[in-house]
Design a protein around this motif. Structure first.
Motif, PDB file in Angstrom:
ATOM      1  N   MET A   6      -1.534   1.415  -7.068  1.00 43.00           N
ATOM      2  CA  MET A   6      -2.209   1.635  -5.799  1.00 43.00           C
ATOM      3  C   MET A   6      -1.397   1.013  -4.674  1.00 43.00           C
ATOM      4  N   GLU A   7      -1.271   1.764  -3.606  1.00 42.98           N
ATOM      5  CA  GLU A   7      -0.612   1.242  -2.414  1.00 42.98           C
ATOM      6  C   GLU A   7      -1.541   0.263  -1.707  1.00 42.98           C
ATOM      7  N   LEU A   8      -0.991  -0.867  -1.297  1.00 46.23           N
ATOM      8  CA  LEU A   8      -1.749  -1.797  -0.472  1.00 46.23           C
ATOM      9  C   LEU A   8      -1.388  -1.515   0.988  1.00 46.23           C
ATOM     10  N   PRO A   9      -2.189  -0.722   1.684  1.00 43.27           N
ATOM     11  CA  PRO A   9      -1.843  -0.328   3.053  1.00 43.27           C
ATOM     12  C   PRO A   9      -1.958  -1.518   4.006  1.00 43.27           C
ATOM     13  N   SER A  10      -1.345  -1.375   5.141  1.00 41.69           N
ATOM     14  CA  SER A  10      -1.446  -2.437   6.144  1.00 41.69           C
ATOM     15  C   SER A  10      -2.864  -2.482   6.698  1.00 41.69           C
ATOM     16  N   TYR A  11      -3.251  -3.657   7.171  1.00 43.92           N
ATOM     17  CA  TYR A  11      -4.575  -3.816   7.771  1.00 43.92           C
ATOM     18  C   TYR A  11      -4.600  -3.144   9.137  1.00 43.92           C
ATOM     19  N   LYS A  12      -5.697  -2.472   9.440  1.00 41.39           N
ATOM     20  CA  LYS A  12      -5.813  -1.812  10.737  1.00 41.39           C
ATOM     21  C   LYS A  12      -7.282  -1.603  11.064  1.00 41.39           C
ATOM     22  N   LEU A  67       1.102 -11.321   9.290  1.00 40.52           N
ATOM     23  CA  LEU A  67      -0.343 -11.561   9.229  1.00 40.52           C
ATOM     24  C   LEU A  67      -0.944 -10.947   7.974  1.00 40.52           C
ATOM     25  N   SER A  68      -0.491  -9.734   7.629  1.00 40.13           N
ATOM     26  CA  SER A  68      -1.044  -9.088   6.435  1.00 40.13           C
ATOM     27  C   SER A  68      -0.714  -9.879   5.178  1.00 40.13           C
ATOM     28  N   ASP A  69       0.484 -10.472   5.136  1.00 39.05           N
ATOM     29  CA  ASP A  69       0.855 -11.288   3.971  1.00 39.05           C
ATOM     30  C   ASP A  69      -0.020 -12.529   3.883  1.00 39.05           C
ATOM     31  N   ARG A  70      -0.309 -13.149   5.037  1.00 46.20           N
ATOM     32  CA  ARG A  70      -1.159 -14.339   5.036  1.00 46.20           C
ATOM     33  C   ARG A  70      -2.587 -13.988   4.617  1.00 46.20           C
ATOM     34  N   LEU A  71      -3.080 -12.818   5.070  1.00 43.66           N
ATOM     35  CA  LEU A  71      -4.411 -12.382   4.653  1.00 43.66           C
ATOM     36  C   LEU A  71      -4.452 -12.094   3.155  1.00 43.66           C
ATOM     37  N   ASP A  72      -3.378 -11.470   2.655  1.00 46.04           N
ATOM     38  CA  ASP A  72      -3.342 -11.144   1.228  1.00 46.04           C
ATOM     39  C   ASP A  72      -3.297 -12.386   0.351  1.00 46.04           C
TER      40      ASP A  72
END
Length: 601
Positions: free
Chosen positions: A360-366, A139-144
């Protein structure tokens, strides 16, 4: 633990688990070197570091860390202290190594980052296991794919910025209404116990207005920290910073500076405090120094008064574009253009740094943590009230004293003020719907008293220390098209820029209840002339000069106080005040002189 040679503790900051175990592991690690010493650098880099390490006495520790940081230090933060300790020879050796490394291609920051991330990549598979990829991607990849897209992501970022800007900007209006209610209520309460006089004026116009000047910013600060905490905790702030980096890097800043600068259009105070999300100290300092150049809402009353009064209501392109709207846009644009130039200049001179690499780190969505959001809002709000608020109140009282002393016909002013307060109380006691026969005589009596009081207050301001300083600086501001009255208003606006409007009301004999929408103030400014002359004081070039000055000046003690709080030094607020005042003066001078030349005046 076997791979790294140090204790490994699992923590989850969001749920505050593992903190005790981490503290215990840190206590045990003190004085106990790791079982395995890792060096992430290549053999060539290790040789360079070893040669520099040999130049430091053996009894100094940890010398390898010191020379490593010095080798990759492009900002100079390590060079100065180590040069003072070890001499110029070590600095010369470091610069020689830096020159040789730069010749191999890439910046020093890129070389270090590449070496460290290569080490991480080599060892990551030893202890990290990845799940099976999901159909269609996580899901995070699709959002990105949307949020970091050059077009779609930019559109989402602009919407988020609009929400942030609008939220902080529009809350200023109810905040101002709240503070007006606070000032009025508190002043009425004081008036019940104190007769008009120095103590009454000190409490109402000095202390109460000073406290009000602090509280009026608090809702904006709390809202800004709420929004930033939500964006950061959710993981979106990192995406927006990544997306905007390629634009801001052209002036020497990174994408993370976007939110502090945009929020400064509403108010520079929360914008400066929002720079805490910027990790690089020099980049954060540059952002702090240019944030006050964004036209905040406090400048708006000056723009509205001058534009509505002196800029012709002409329109172009069939009425789609108005001259007044273009002038307002230009006032906002001038701050942005100057800020870009100042940022570039600072990056090349006193805050000179090499080319920075934005990692910069791209953190997971939460889901954001309510605890973290509340803590961020409390920390930001309380630090402003505690540290900046005390200075704001103090300066407000000093400006009040400068406008209040020395007193002239104080007995007449106090008598009229007391009688006026009595009539206002009688009008208020009539209720919401009194008959015209009851209200009209009292209102006429009140108006007559104000007519008597305004000239006395104007004369008082003229003879006050503030008026004397205004006359003293008149030769300095006269090239801007100003006289001593405009200069006095500019000085009195130091606690808050918007005060210049009400101060003009007092100086030009209308009282301190005037605002930018007041027809009487606009008409008075139109008809004002230079003393002992028929020449008009306010013209279009003068109005433009005044607006340009306020667009670029640092007339805001609250901003300078927060700047001191965030930099922990008076050096940068003083620097900011000086450079912005010089910029504002020169720009206002050019505006007036060029405008007068083009207008033939």
């Amino acid at each position: 633990e076997k791979l790294l040679g140090v204790p490994v503790v699992a923590i989850q900051a969001k749920r505050r688990t593992g903190f005790l175990e981490l503290k215990q592991a840190m206590q045990k690690a003190v004085g106990h070197p790791p079982a395995v010493v890792h060096d992430p650098f290549t053999a060539e880099l290790q040789q360079r570091i070893s040669r520099l390490e040999a130049a430091i006495p053996d009894n100094d520790s940890p010398k390898r860390f010191a020379v490593t940081r010095m080798l990759f230090d492009t900002g100079g933060s390590m060079t100065g202290p180590l040069e003072a300790r070890y001499g110029e020879s070590l600095v010369a050796a470091v610069r020689e190594q830096q020159t040789e490394l730069a010749a191999t291609g890439g910046s020093l920051a890129e070389i270090e980052s590449h070496a460290r991330y290569e080490w991480i990549k080599r060892h990551l598979d030893s202890f990290s296991k990845r799940g099976e990829p999901q159909p269609g991607g996580a899901l995070s990849d699709r959002l990105d794919q949307v949020l970091t897209h050059p077009v779609g992501g930019l559109l989402v970022a602009l919407i988020m910025l609009l929400i942030l800007f609008s939220g902080v900007f529009y809350i200023a209006e109810p905040a101002s209404a709240m503070i007006e209610w606070f000032n009025s209520t508190a002043s009425d309460w004081v008036s019940q116990f104190l007769a008009p006089g120095a103590l009454h004026s000190l409490i109402t116009n000095g202390l109460i207005n000073g406290v009000g000047s602090v509280l009026v910013f608090l809702p904006q600060i709390l809202l800004l920290f709420f929004i930033l905490a939500v964006l950061e905790d959710s993981g979106y702030l990192a995406r927006a910073a990544y997306l905007m980096d390629k634009f801001l890097s052209r002036i020497g800043l990174s994408g993370i500076t976007l939110f502090p600068l945009l929020s400064s259009f509403a108010c520079a105070i929360p914008g400066i405090m929002a720079t805490r999300v910027i990790k690089d100290p020099r980049e954060r300092l540059i952002t702090i120094l240019i944030a006050p150049l964004m036209s905040c809402s406090a400048r708006l009353p000056v723009y509205i008064l001058m534009i509505a009064t002196f800029v012709p209501a002409e329109s172009y392109l069939g009425g789609l574009i108005g001259l007044q709207a273009l002038t307002m846009f230009a006032m906002y644009l001038i701050g942005v253009v100057v800020a870009i130039g100042v940022a570039w200049l600072l990056k090349k001179t006193i805050l000179k740094t090499g080319t920075s690499t934005f990692v910069m780190e791209l953190p997971s969505y939460k889901l954001p943590s309510l605890r973290n959001i509340g803590q961020r809002m409390w920390d930001g709000g309380w630090s402003f009230v505690r540290d900046a608020g005390t200075l704001i109140v103090a300066v407000t009282v000093l400006v009040w004293a400068a406008g209040y002393f020395p007193r002239g016909d104080q007995a007449a002013i106090d008598k009229l003020t007391e009688e006026k307060n009595g009539v206002e109380a009688r009008i208020e006691a009539l209720g919401d719907e009194p008959s015209d026969s009851e209200r009209r005589p009292l209102e006429e009596e009140l108006a007559a008293m104000q007519v008597q009081l305004d000239p006395l207050q104007e004369a008082q301001l003229r003879r006050s220390y503030l008026g004397r300083v205004g006359r003293w600086i008149e030769p300095v501001v006269e090239p801007l098209g100003w006289d001593w009255r405009i200069g006095s208003a500019a000085i009195a606006s130091f606690p808050a820029r918007e005060v210049v409007v009400s101060t003009m009301g007092v100086i030009f004999g209308l009282g301190d209840d005037e605002d930018e929408e007041s027809p009487s103030l606009r008409e008075t400014l139109k008809n004002a002339t230079w003393e002992n002359s028929d020449r008009k004081l306010f013209t279009l070039p003068v109005a433009l000069s005044l607006m340009v000055f306020f667009a670029l000046c640092a007339q805001c003690v609250s901003t300078l106080a927060v700047m001191k709080r965030e930099t922990n030094s008076w050096r940068w607020p003083i620097f900011s005040f000086v450079y912005m005042t010089v910029l504002a003066y020169v720009a206002a001078l050019l505006t007036y002189q060029l405008g007068s030349w083009l207008g033939g005046t």
